[in-house]
Design a protein around this motif. Structure first.
Motif, short mmCIF file in Angstrom:
data_model
loop_
_atom_site.label_atom_id
_atom_site.label_comp_id
_atom_site.label_asym_id
_atom_site.label_seq_id
_atom_site.Cartn_x
_atom_site.Cartn_y
_atom_site.Cartn_z
N PHE A 38 -1.97 7.39 1.23
CA PHE A 38 -1.44 6.10 0.78
C PHE A 38 -2.48 4.98 0.84
O PHE A 38 -2.66 4.25 -0.13
N ASP A 39 -3.14 4.81 1.98
CA ASP A 39 -4.09 3.70 2.13
C ASP A 39 -5.22 3.78 1.10
O ASP A 39 -5.65 2.75 0.56
N ALA A 40 -5.69 4.97 0.80
CA ALA A 40 -6.73 5.13 -0.21
C ALA A 40 -6.20 4.80 -1.60
O ALA A 40 -6.91 4.20 -2.42
N MET A 41 -4.95 5.16 -1.87
CA MET A 41 -4.35 4.81 -3.17
C MET A 41 -4.23 3.31 -3.32
O MET A 41 -4.50 2.76 -4.39
N VAL A 42 -3.81 2.61 -2.25
CA VAL A 42 -3.73 1.15 -2.29
C VAL A 42 -5.10 0.57 -2.62
O VAL A 42 -5.25 -0.27 -3.51
N ARG A 43 -6.12 1.04 -1.91
CA ARG A 43 -7.48 0.54 -2.11
C ARG A 43 -7.99 0.81 -3.53
O ARG A 43 -8.54 -0.06 -4.19
N ASN A 44 -7.77 2.03 -4.02
CA ASN A 44 -8.34 2.43 -5.31
C ASN A 44 -7.59 1.89 -6.52
O ASN A 44 -8.16 1.80 -7.61
N THR A 45 -6.31 1.57 -6.35
CA THR A 45 -5.53 1.06 -7.48
C THR A 45 -5.46 -0.46 -7.50
O THR A 45 -5.28 -1.05 -8.55
N GLY A 46 -5.54 -1.08 -6.32
CA GLY A 46 -5.35 -2.53 -6.24
C GLY A 46 -3.88 -2.93 -6.16
O GLY A 46 -3.56 -4.11 -6.15
N ALA A 47 -3.00 -1.96 -6.06
CA ALA A 47 -1.57 -2.24 -5.97
C ALA A 47 -1.23 -2.73 -4.56
O ALA A 47 -1.86 -2.32 -3.59
N SER A 48 -0.23 -3.57 -4.47
CA SER A 48 0.24 -3.97 -3.14
C SER A 48 0.97 -2.78 -2.51
O SER A 48 1.46 -1.88 -3.21
N ARG A 49 1.05 -2.79 -1.20
CA ARG A 49 1.68 -1.68 -0.48
C ARG A 49 3.14 -1.49 -0.89
O ARG A 49 3.59 -0.36 -1.08
N ASP A 50 3.88 -2.59 -1.03
CA ASP A 50 5.31 -2.46 -1.36
C ASP A 50 5.50 -1.94 -2.78
O ASP A 50 6.37 -1.11 -3.04
N ILE A 51 4.67 -2.39 -3.70
CA ILE A 51 4.78 -1.90 -5.09
C ILE A 51 4.41 -0.42 -5.16
O ILE A 51 5.12 0.38 -5.77
N LEU A 52 3.31 -0.04 -4.51
CA LEU A 52 2.90 1.36 -4.55
C LEU A 52 3.95 2.25 -3.89
O LEU A 52 4.26 3.33 -4.38
N THR A 53 4.53 1.79 -2.79
CA THR A 53 5.59 2.56 -2.13
C THR A 53 6.75 2.81 -3.10
O THR A 53 7.24 3.94 -3.22
N ALA A 54 7.17 1.77 -3.80
CA ALA A 54 8.28 1.91 -4.76
C ALA A 54 7.91 2.87 -5.88
O ALA A 54 8.74 3.71 -6.30
N ARG A 55 6.69 2.78 -6.39
CA ARG A 55 6.28 3.67 -7.49
C ARG A 55 6.20 5.11 -7.03
O ARG A 55 6.60 6.03 -7.75
N LEU A 56 5.68 5.34 -5.83
CA LEU A 56 5.60 6.71 -5.32
C LEU A 56 6.99 7.29 -5.09
O LEU A 56 7.22 8.47 -5.39
N ARG A 57 7.91 6.49 -4.62
CA ARG A 57 9.29 6.97 -4.44
C ARG A 57 9.91 7.36 -5.78
O ARG A 57 10.63 8.35 -5.88
#
Length: 148
Positions: A38-57
Motif C-alpha cells: 500500500f505505502d509504495a502504491m501511495v508513493r508511486n501514484t500520488g493518490a491520497s491514502r483514503d482515496i487509494l484505500t477506497a479504490r483498492l476496496r
C-alpha cells in the motif's frame, strides 16, 4: 439524466464504472509493475491514502485484485491481481501505446520488452481473420445497438 433518456447498454460503460477513474487504473498499473504494498502504491501514484484505500476496496469487490496478509503484528496486506485483473494488461498496454503516440511521441516514459526480446508494440487483432481489429467497417449487434 432526463427521464426519457434511454442510455445505450454497453460493456465499456459498465467497465468504466469499476476502473474508469485515475487512481484506480494507476493502482492496477502499479500491480503490473510488481508493486504490492500500500505505502509504495501511495508513493508511486500520488493518490491520497483514503482515496487509494477506497479504490483498492472497489477493485477487490469486483474480483480484479485480492488481498493477502503478510504480517499479523501489525496486520498488513499486500495486493495481487486475479486472472481478471491480469487481463487488464491488454487495456493498459493499449492506453500506453496511444499515450506514447499522441502525448509523448518524442520520449515515451516507459517501454516494455516482450518475451521475444523486442520492444512491445501491442496490436489488437481479430481472433477470426487475424487483421487489425479497427480495420474496416464495424457492424454493432446485440442489445446495445440503438437507433442513430
Amino acid at each position: 439524466m432526463p427521464k426519457d433518456a434511454d442510455p445505450r447498454p454497453c460493456s465499456i460503460a459498465d467497465t468504466l464504472d469499476i476502473i474508469g477513474e485515475r487512481w484506480t487504473i494507476l493502482a492496477v498499473r502499479e500491480l503490473f509493475h510488481g508493486v504490492r504494498r500500500f505505502d509504495a502504491m501511495v508513493r508511486n501514484t500520488g493518490a491520497s491514502r483514503d482515496i487509494l484505500t477506497a479504490r483498492l476496496r472497489k477493485l477487490e469487490a469486483a474480483g480484479i485484485i485480492r488481498r493477502e496478509r503478510y504480517s499479523d503484528h501489525p496486520p498488513r496486506h499486500e495486493y495481487h491481481l486475479t486472472a481478471s485483473g491480469r487481463e487488464l494488461g491488454e487495456v493498459l498496454t493499449a492506453l500506453m501505446k496511444w499515450g506514447d503516440r499522441h502525448i509523448n511521441p518524442d520520449d515515451p516514459p516507459v517501454r516494455w520488452h516482450h518475451s521475444c526480446g523486442e520492444l512491445l508494440d501491442p496490436v489488437l487483432i481479430c481472433a477470426h481473420c487475424g487483421r487489425p481489429a479497427m480495420e474496416g467497417a464495424h457492424t454493432p449487434v446485440g442489445r446495445g445497438v440503438l437507433s442513430r
